[in-house]
Design a protein around this motif. Structure first.
Motif, PDB file in Angstrom:
ATOM      1  N   LEU A  66      27.308 -71.270 118.433  1.00  0.00           N
ATOM      2  CA  LEU A  66      26.261 -71.418 119.444  1.00  0.00           C
ATOM      3  C   LEU A  66      25.465 -72.710 119.240  1.00  0.00           C
ATOM      4  O   LEU A  66      24.255 -72.697 119.055  1.00  0.00           O
ATOM      5  CB  LEU A  66      25.341 -70.191 119.439  1.00  0.00           C
ATOM      6  CG  LEU A  66      26.046 -68.853 119.697  1.00  0.00           C
ATOM      7  CD1 LEU A  66      25.037 -67.736 119.757  1.00  0.00           C
ATOM      8  CD2 LEU A  66      26.884 -68.902 120.961  1.00  0.00           C
ATOM      9  N   LYS A  67      26.156 -73.828 119.335  1.00  0.00           N
ATOM     10  CA  LYS A  67      25.547 -75.145 119.178  1.00  0.00           C
ATOM     11  C   LYS A  67      25.930 -76.005 120.360  1.00  0.00           C
ATOM     12  O   LYS A  67      27.040 -75.909 120.872  1.00  0.00           O
ATOM     13  CB  LYS A  67      26.028 -75.795 117.882  1.00  0.00           C
ATOM     14  CG  LYS A  67      25.647 -75.001 116.644  1.00  0.00           C
ATOM     15  CD  LYS A  67      26.210 -75.609 115.391  1.00  0.00           C
ATOM     16  CE  LYS A  67      25.809 -74.747 114.209  1.00  0.00           C
ATOM     17  NZ  LYS A  67      26.840 -74.578 113.237  1.00  0.00           N
ATOM     18  N   GLY A  68      25.003 -76.837 120.790  1.00  0.00           N
ATOM     19  CA  GLY A  68      25.268 -77.731 121.914  1.00  0.00           C
ATOM     20  C   GLY A  68      24.804 -77.136 123.220  1.00  0.00           C
ATOM     21  O   GLY A  68      24.589 -75.927 123.340  1.00  0.00           O
ATOM     22  N   PRO A  69      24.649 -78.009 124.218  1.00  0.00           N
ATOM     23  CA  PRO A  69      24.068 -77.591 125.502  1.00  0.00           C
ATOM     24  C   PRO A  69      24.820 -76.478 126.226  1.00  0.00           C
ATOM     25  O   PRO A  69      24.195 -75.595 126.801  1.00  0.00           O
ATOM     26  CB  PRO A  69      24.073 -78.864 126.347  1.00  0.00           C
ATOM     27  CG  PRO A  69      24.355 -79.986 125.421  1.00  0.00           C
ATOM     28  CD  PRO A  69      24.945 -79.428 124.174  1.00  0.00           C
ATOM     29  N   VAL A  70      26.146 -76.485 126.202  1.00  0.00           N
ATOM     30  CA  VAL A  70      26.895 -75.467 126.942  1.00  0.00           C
ATOM     31  C   VAL A  70      26.739 -74.086 126.310  1.00  0.00           C
ATOM     32  O   VAL A  70      26.816 -73.067 127.001  1.00  0.00           O
ATOM     33  CB  VAL A  70      28.385 -75.858 127.095  1.00  0.00           C
ATOM     34  CG1 VAL A  70      29.152 -75.682 125.801  1.00  0.00           C
ATOM     35  CG2 VAL A  70      29.043 -75.059 128.200  1.00  0.00           C
TER      36      VAL A  70
END
Length: 90
Positions: A34-38
């Motif tokens: 659960l990392k990054g914009p998406v």
């Protein structure tokens, strides 16, 4: 080897129970992904629970288009063991 996900069941704390085309059920903790914009929307537990299986791609997806490689999910997940199930099986 290419794996396909047949079904996915969200459970607490960002875990999914996945059924693979091999007939295996495995569990994975997705917090590591659960990392990054998406993936930011998936941090909301109610949004995380909106997971669906894209049967064409053979993987899990969410309404915003976030998805994960099924082979990565397979290799990083653990076999699901039911209470009382003999660990020597499977």
């Amino acid at each position: 080897m290419l794996r396909e996900i047949k079904s996915a069941y969200p459970v607490k704390d960002y875990h999914l129970i996945l059924e693979f085309d091999t007939g295996e059920y495995k569990i994975i903790d997705l917090r590591q992904f659960l990392k990054g914009p998406v993936f930011e929307p998936l941090k909301d537990p109610s949004y995380f629970k909106q997971v669906k299986v894209d049967h064409e791609a053979g993987t899990v997806t969410w309404p915003n288009g976030a998805d994960l490689d099924p082979d990565v999910l397979y290799s990083r997940s653990l076999p699901l063991r039911l209470p009382g199930e003999d660990i020597a099986q499977g």
